[in-house]
Design a protein around this motif. Structure first.
Motif, PDB file in Angstrom:
ATOM      1  N   HIS A 145      14.666 -21.635   7.868  1.00 19.36           N
ATOM      2  CA  HIS A 145      14.803 -23.209   7.233  1.00 19.36           C
ATOM      3  C   HIS A 145      13.905 -23.137   6.010  1.00 19.36           C
ATOM      4  O   HIS A 145      14.183 -23.385   4.923  1.00 19.36           O
ATOM      5  CB  HIS A 145      14.827 -24.167   7.992  1.00 19.36           C
ATOM      6  CG  HIS A 145      15.899 -24.358   8.973  1.00 19.36           C
ATOM      7  ND1 HIS A 145      16.290 -23.744   9.844  1.00 19.36           N
ATOM      8  CD2 HIS A 145      17.044 -25.330   8.573  1.00 19.36           C
ATOM      9  CE1 HIS A 145      17.336 -24.220  10.298  1.00 19.36           C
ATOM     10  NE2 HIS A 145      17.925 -25.073   9.658  1.00 19.36           N
ATOM     11  N   LEU A 146      12.729 -22.701   5.972  1.00 20.50           N
ATOM     12  CA  LEU A 146      11.542 -23.068   5.218  1.00 20.50           C
ATOM     13  C   LEU A 146      12.046 -21.832   3.886  1.00 20.50           C
ATOM     14  O   LEU A 146      11.967 -22.354   2.502  1.00 20.50           O
ATOM     15  CB  LEU A 146      10.256 -22.644   5.473  1.00 20.50           C
ATOM     16  CG  LEU A 146       9.270 -22.799   4.468  1.00 20.50           C
ATOM     17  CD1 LEU A 146       9.186 -24.175   3.970  1.00 20.50           C
ATOM     18  CD2 LEU A 146       7.790 -22.413   5.169  1.00 20.50           C
ATOM     19  N   LEU A 147      12.680 -20.714   4.222  1.00 20.64           N
ATOM     20  CA  LEU A 147      12.756 -19.797   2.985  1.00 20.64           C
ATOM     21  C   LEU A 147      13.976 -20.204   2.342  1.00 20.64           C
ATOM     22  O   LEU A 147      13.909 -20.087   1.000  1.00 20.64           O
ATOM     23  CB  LEU A 147      13.264 -18.453   3.572  1.00 20.64           C
ATOM     24  CG  LEU A 147      13.710 -17.392   2.914  1.00 20.64           C
ATOM     25  CD1 LEU A 147      12.562 -16.891   2.003  1.00 20.64           C
ATOM     26  CD2 LEU A 147      14.028 -16.195   3.640  1.00 20.64           C
ATOM     27  N   TYR A 148      15.007 -20.874   3.071  1.00 19.21           N
ATOM     28  CA  TYR A 148      16.124 -21.188   2.035  1.00 19.21           C
ATOM     29  C   TYR A 148      15.706 -22.580   1.574  1.00 19.21           C
ATOM     30  O   TYR A 148      16.223 -22.893   0.397  1.00 19.21           O
ATOM     31  CB  TYR A 148      17.314 -21.332   3.033  1.00 19.21           C
ATOM     32  CG  TYR A 148      18.530 -22.103   2.250  1.00 19.21           C
ATOM     33  CD1 TYR A 148      19.139 -21.326   1.144  1.00 19.21           C
ATOM     34  CD2 TYR A 148      19.236 -23.200   2.674  1.00 19.21           C
ATOM     35  CE1 TYR A 148      20.415 -21.541   0.654  1.00 19.21           C
ATOM     36  CE2 TYR A 148      20.268 -23.753   1.954  1.00 19.21           C
ATOM     37  CZ  TYR A 148      20.881 -23.090   0.808  1.00 19.21           C
ATOM     38  OH  TYR A 148      21.915 -23.546   0.553  1.00 19.21           O
ATOM     39  N   ALA A 149      14.941 -23.497   2.005  1.00 16.40           N
ATOM     40  CA  ALA A 149      14.708 -24.855   1.210  1.00 16.40           C
ATOM     41  C   ALA A 149      13.786 -24.447   0.182  1.00 16.40           C
ATOM     42  O   ALA A 149      13.582 -25.330  -0.761  1.00 16.40           O
ATOM     43  CB  ALA A 149      13.806 -25.582   2.473  1.00 16.40           C
ATOM     44  N   THR A 150      13.093 -23.373  -0.201  1.00 14.48           N
ATOM     45  CA  THR A 150      12.225 -23.394  -1.058  1.00 14.48           C
ATOM     46  C   THR A 150      12.186 -21.937  -2.053  1.00 14.48           C
ATOM     47  O   THR A 150      11.878 -21.914  -3.182  1.00 14.48           O
ATOM     48  CB  THR A 150      10.628 -23.193  -0.312  1.00 14.48           C
ATOM     49  OG1 THR A 150      10.478 -21.865   0.372  1.00 14.48           O
ATOM     50  CG2 THR A 150      10.367 -24.371   0.332  1.00 14.48           C
ATOM     51  N   GLY A 151      13.137 -20.991  -1.557  1.00 10.30           N
ATOM     52  CA  GLY A 151      13.436 -19.891  -2.273  1.00 10.30           C
ATOM     53  C   GLY A 151      12.115 -18.945  -2.413  1.00 10.30           C
ATOM     54  O   GLY A 151      11.950 -18.073  -3.290  1.00 10.30           O
ATOM     55  N   ILE A 152      10.986 -19.056  -1.753  1.00  9.87           N
ATOM     56  CA  ILE A 152       9.875 -18.316  -1.820  1.00  9.87           C
ATOM     57  C   ILE A 152       9.963 -16.942  -1.511  1.00  9.87           C
ATOM     58  O   ILE A 152      10.987 -16.539  -0.547  1.00  9.87           O
ATOM     59  CB  ILE A 152       8.572 -19.000  -0.917  1.00  9.87           C
ATOM     60  CG1 ILE A 152       8.721 -19.194   0.487  1.00  9.87           C
ATOM     61  CG2 ILE A 152       8.230 -20.350  -1.568  1.00  9.87           C
ATOM     62  CD1 ILE A 152       7.638 -19.594   1.330  1.00  9.87           C
ATOM     63  N   ARG A 153       9.224 -15.996  -2.070  1.00 14.03           N
ATOM     64  CA  ARG A 153       9.328 -14.665  -1.808  1.00 14.03           C
ATOM     65  C   ARG A 153       8.939 -14.259  -0.349  1.00 14.03           C
ATOM     66  O   ARG A 153       8.134 -14.947   0.347  1.00 14.03           O
ATOM     67  CB  ARG A 153       8.339 -13.893  -2.685  1.00 14.03           C
ATOM     68  CG  ARG A 153       8.667 -14.017  -4.078  1.00 14.03           C
ATOM     69  CD  ARG A 153       7.587 -13.162  -5.024  1.00 14.03           C
ATOM     70  NE  ARG A 153       7.923 -13.380  -6.227  1.00 14.03           N
ATOM     71  CZ  ARG A 153       7.460 -14.275  -7.213  1.00 14.03           C
ATOM     72  NH1 ARG A 153       6.638 -15.233  -6.548  1.00 14.03           N
ATOM     73  NH2 ARG A 153       7.747 -14.378  -8.478  1.00 14.03           N
ATOM     74  N   VAL A 154       9.440 -13.132   0.488  1.00 16.41           N
ATOM     75  CA  VAL A 154       9.301 -13.039   1.773  1.00 16.41           C
ATOM     76  C   VAL A 154       7.846 -12.841   1.779  1.00 16.41           C
ATOM     77  O   VAL A 154       7.135 -13.211   3.014  1.00 16.41           O
ATOM     78  CB  VAL A 154      10.032 -11.838   2.412  1.00 16.41           C
ATOM     79  CG1 VAL A 154       9.679 -10.458   1.462  1.00 16.41           C
ATOM     80  CG2 VAL A 154       9.795 -11.444   3.539  1.00 16.41           C
ATOM     81  N   SER A 155       6.898 -12.090   0.906  1.00 16.31           N
ATOM     82  CA  SER A 155       5.485 -11.823   1.168  1.00 16.31           C
ATOM     83  C   SER A 155       4.804 -13.471   1.168  1.00 16.31           C
ATOM     84  O   SER A 155       3.683 -13.452   1.735  1.00 16.31           O
ATOM     85  CB  SER A 155       4.982 -11.026  -0.121  1.00 16.31           C
ATOM     86  OG  SER A 155       5.297 -11.825  -1.251  1.00 16.31           O
ATOM     87  N   GLU A 156       5.334 -13.931   0.397  1.00 16.78           N
ATOM     88  CA  GLU A 156       4.684 -15.583   0.268  1.00 16.78           C
ATOM     89  C   GLU A 156       4.899 -16.228   1.609  1.00 16.78           C
ATOM     90  O   GLU A 156       3.940 -17.058   2.179  1.00 16.78           O
ATOM     91  CB  GLU A 156       5.087 -16.313  -0.539  1.00 16.78           C
ATOM     92  CG  GLU A 156       4.747 -15.530  -2.091  1.00 16.78           C
ATOM     93  CD  GLU A 156       5.537 -16.272  -3.237  1.00 16.78           C
ATOM     94  OE1 GLU A 156       5.058 -16.097  -4.509  1.00 16.78           O
ATOM     95  OE2 GLU A 156       6.668 -17.131  -3.154  1.00 16.78           O
ATOM     96  N   LEU A 157       6.033 -16.025   2.288  1.00 20.91           N
ATOM     97  CA  LEU A 157       6.435 -16.756   3.537  1.00 20.91           C
ATOM     98  C   LEU A 157       5.590 -16.165   4.618  1.00 20.91           C
ATOM     99  O   LEU A 157       4.627 -16.995   5.376  1.00 20.91           O
ATOM    100  CB  LEU A 157       7.869 -16.502   3.817  1.00 20.91           C
ATOM    101  CG  LEU A 157       8.286 -16.965   5.134  1.00 20.91           C
ATOM    102  CD1 LEU A 157       8.511 -18.385   4.933  1.00 20.91           C
ATOM    103  CD2 LEU A 157       9.935 -16.740   5.529  1.00 20.91           C
ATOM    104  N   VAL A 158       5.525 -14.831   4.758  1.00 15.27           N
ATOM    105  CA  VAL A 158       5.051 -14.222   6.063  1.00 15.27           C
ATOM    106  C   VAL A 158       3.318 -14.480   6.014  1.00 15.27           C
ATOM    107  O   VAL A 158       2.538 -14.379   6.814  1.00 15.27           O
ATOM    108  CB  VAL A 158       5.086 -12.839   6.167  1.00 15.27           C
ATOM    109  CG1 VAL A 158       6.556 -12.650   6.502  1.00 15.27           C
ATOM    110  CG2 VAL A 158       4.738 -11.852   5.049  1.00 15.27           C
ATOM    111  N   ASN A 159       2.819 -14.773   4.612  1.00 13.93           N
ATOM    112  CA  ASN A 159       1.495 -14.785   4.529  1.00 13.93           C
ATOM    113  C   ASN A 159       0.992 -16.302   4.168  1.00 13.93           C
ATOM    114  O   ASN A 159      -0.096 -16.529   3.846  1.00 13.93           O
ATOM    115  CB  ASN A 159       0.827 -14.110   3.479  1.00 13.93           C
ATOM    116  CG  ASN A 159       1.131 -12.234   3.797  1.00 13.93           C
ATOM    117  OD1 ASN A 159       0.452 -11.936   4.654  1.00 13.93           O
ATOM    118  ND2 ASN A 159       1.392 -11.854   2.981  1.00 13.93           N
ATOM    119  N   LEU A 160       1.819 -17.099   4.496  1.00 13.68           N
ATOM    120  CA  LEU A 160       1.564 -18.648   4.166  1.00 13.68           C
ATOM    121  C   LEU A 160       0.556 -19.172   5.179  1.00 13.68           C
ATOM    122  O   LEU A 160       0.668 -19.146   6.373  1.00 13.68           O
ATOM    123  CB  LEU A 160       2.913 -19.266   4.264  1.00 13.68           C
ATOM    124  CG  LEU A 160       2.673 -20.902   3.928  1.00 13.68           C
ATOM    125  CD1 LEU A 160       2.369 -21.018   2.579  1.00 13.68           C
ATOM    126  CD2 LEU A 160       4.013 -21.602   4.366  1.00 13.68           C
TER     127      LEU A 160
END
Length: 302
Positions: A145-160
């Motif tokens: 949900h956060l990935l689709y809501a923000t469009g952030i890169r996967v590296s940014e998502l997993v290291n948030l």
């Protein structure tokens, strides 16, 4: 590779990219990989000093790459790496002029990013059943949900970091490429999923341990990019989506759907963390291609 003036120059260049330009580890590794291919080619020609490199060697290297049927896009990336490397050597006084200055990039077609339809995204984002307490399901739902809501890169998502996600304001703080900071909003539904994960999933996964990462594994650390790629691909297959789905697909879908909904291109550039708006503009082509396909399908004279 054995040490040589050329290898030493490469080491200095990669440190320059890391320390001075503050590029990401993935980007620096990509430069290093491409340039090592070139150096290996030069060593076969018995060249180990930057001062002995000319445009003849650069053209021969690219010709060799094409002979190996390496894609034009990869060759364009390699030439770009060479240009950056040579520019650094000129600044260092090891070259008087770049050997790649007069060499054109290989022509490559514009590859439109793969995207999902809104209906396919809805399938992927079906939440866990009410009362579901499996911490992994809660975590995966929150991440998607956060990935689709923000469009952030996967590296940014997993290291948030957990502290960089504000449920009260509905924003995540992202430290992207080049250590550039941006604030990206997320919707209410993503907030609901993150809250459920924080309350019922993350404490179980951590089992009393502490972690600075928002999304954690059973071991208490950050998830790897490859692991999340597998999770999202497996889920897509389970939901009956025939397309190949990756975190990048979700990022592309976010951008395409935002533009289709009337989002401002500059605002989208900021949310995606693109340094150049030309990179963001590719999504206008995606949208136009869909419009054209729809026109041809439904117009009586299509």
């Amino acid at each position: 590779m054995e040490t040589s003036p050329l290898i030493d120059s490469l080491d200095h260049f990669l440190r320059h990219l890391t320390v001075q330009r503050r590029l990401s580890l993935n980007t620096v590794n990509s430069y290093g990989s491409d340039l090592r291919f070139f150096i290996e080619f030069l060593q076969k020609q018995h060249i180990d000093d930057p001062a002995h490199i000319t445009a003849v060697e650069v053209r021969a290297f690219l010709k060799d790459c094409f002979a190996r049927e390496i894609q034009a896009r990869s060759n364009a990336r390699r030439l770009s790496a060479l240009r950056s490397f040579f520019a650094f050597l000129v600044l260092q006084g090891k070259l008087t002029v770049s050997p790649a200055a007069e060499i054109d990039l290989p022509k490559i077609g514009s590859i439109l990013p793969g995207t999902l339809s809104v209906a396919e995204v809805d399938l992927l984002l079906v939440p866990p059943d009410a009362g579901e307490t499996d911490p992994l399901l809660l975590r995966n739902a929150a991440m998607l949900h956060l990935l689709y809501a923000t469009g952030i890169r996967v590296s940014e998502l997993v290291n948030l970091p957990v502290q960089d996600c504000s449920l009260s304001s509905g924003h995540v703080r992202i430290l992207g490429k080049g250590n550039k900071e941006r604030m990206v909003p997320f919707n209410t539904e993503a907030g609901v999923r993150i809250t459920a994960y924080l309350e019922q999933g993350r404490p179980v996964l951590l089992s009393g341990r502490s972690s600075r990462f928002l999304f954690v594994t059973k071991q208490g650390g950050a998830m790897t990019r490859n692991r999340f790629w597998r999770i999202i691909g497996e889920l897509a297959r389970q939901r009956g989506i025939s397309k190949t789905v990756s975190p990048k697909t979700m990022r592309h879908s976010f951008a395409t759907h935002m533009l289709a909904g009337g989002a401002d291109l500059r605002a989208l550039q900021m949310m995606l963390g693109h340094a150049d708006i030309a990179t963001t503009q590719i999504y206008t082509h995606v949208d136009k291609s869909r419009l054209k396909a729809g026109h041809q399908k439904f117009h009586p004279r299509g």
